[in-house]
Design a protein around this motif. Structure first.
Motif, mmCIF file in Angstrom:
data_model
loop_
_atom_site.group_PDB
_atom_site.id
_atom_site.type_symbol
_atom_site.label_atom_id
_atom_site.label_comp_id
_atom_site.label_asym_id
_atom_site.label_seq_id
_atom_site.Cartn_x
_atom_site.Cartn_y
_atom_site.Cartn_z
ATOM 1 N N UNK A 135 0.847 -1.187 0.000
ATOM 2 C CA UNK A 135 0.000 0.000 0.000
ATOM 3 C C UNK A 135 0.882 1.235 0.000
ATOM 4 N N UNK A 136 0.439 2.238 -0.717
ATOM 5 C CA UNK A 136 1.195 3.477 -0.860
ATOM 6 C C UNK A 136 0.418 4.589 -0.195
ATOM 7 N N UNK A 137 1.054 5.248 0.744
ATOM 8 C CA UNK A 137 0.385 6.323 1.464
ATOM 9 C C UNK A 137 1.126 7.634 1.239
ATOM 10 N N UNK A 138 0.422 8.603 0.671
ATOM 11 C CA UNK A 138 1.029 9.899 0.384
ATOM 12 C C UNK A 138 0.574 10.908 1.428
ATOM 13 N N UNK A 139 1.531 11.596 2.056
ATOM 14 C CA UNK A 139 1.200 12.634 3.014
ATOM 15 C C UNK A 139 1.315 13.993 2.333
ATOM 16 N N UNK A 140 0.296 14.817 2.485
ATOM 17 C CA UNK A 140 0.286 16.132 1.836
ATOM 18 C C UNK A 140 1.164 17.093 2.607
ATOM 19 N N UNK A 141 2.459 16.892 2.462
ATOM 20 C CA UNK A 141 3.422 17.711 3.180
ATOM 21 C C UNK A 141 4.457 18.254 2.207
#
Lengths: 123, 123
Positions: A72-78
């Motif tokens: 799973x790929x989790x992108x943080x809006x940072x």
DNA sequence: CGGGATCCTTCTTGATACTG
DNA sequence: CAGTATCAAGAAGGATCCCG
């Protein structure tokens, strides 16, 4: 949610072996899975563990494994960007397989002189 | 006696996984090993079990596996020619690996709907 | 930081025909 | 029966540059 690639036709019994193999081949996938078994990792953290992989290859392999439902790929809006990769339930279910591969590799990395002889004539 | 290809550098811990993988990938090797686990087979016997493989590919794969010390090739000086393939000691030692691959393939051939979710959020 | 886009090279696989 | 030889296509992998 990524689409899952199906590598499954219905073929002879040994086909299950092949189907599994197709998910974990590709030069880096085995190692990536191995490292992700220990926990979630960021892109460059994986990259450091692989050393000689290029960004493009790492991205490709990760994308394919994502498409296969293994990670799973989790992108943080940072800023700067932060992307974490972790195993899915399906990915973690591969643990026995990865483990078997590692155990064999550790035991048989160097070939025993007589290991290349046929079983029948080994006695 | 065939020469053994060594795929082993000394790299990170996960490298044993890769080393093992490199021996059994290649589109047919897994299945070939699987079938040879049940006993010695002639060229065309293997071919029939794989159905869609070409002679050239089968020959190539068998030759590589022979070079890797996984299988033994026995030629009988007969007409018509008779060539048998069997596992070496080293090849047979892969049985747990092949078995793990087959078990996983049988269990996970079709994807469970929620198997593609991250482990952390699966609860 | 974590990519995407492009170009190029190599490896892999397939199709086909021929042979001891 | 069990290959070998040759040609061609495609996939995999690498190098480099650009981007939000």
């Amino acid at each position: 949610m990524p689409r899952i690639r199906h590598h499954q036709g219905n073929c002879s019994p040994g086909c299950a072996v092949e189907a599994t193999l197709r998910l974990i081949d590709g030069k880096w996938k085995g190692v990536i899975l191995y490292h992700l078994l220990e926990g979630t990792l960021r892109f460059n953290a994986i990259r450091r563990r692989l050393a000689s992989v290029t960004q493009r290859m790492l991205t490709n392999q990760l994308r394919e494994m994502e498409a296969d439902g293994l990670i799973a790929r989790t992108v943080y809006a940072e800023v700067p960007p932060k992307v974490e990769y972790s195993l899915t339930v399906r990915g973690r279910s591969l643990e026995p397989v990865i483990h078997a591969l590692k155990v064999w590799g550790d035991l048989h990395a160097e070939l025993h002189p007589d290991a290349a002889r046929p079983v029948e004539t080994a006695a």
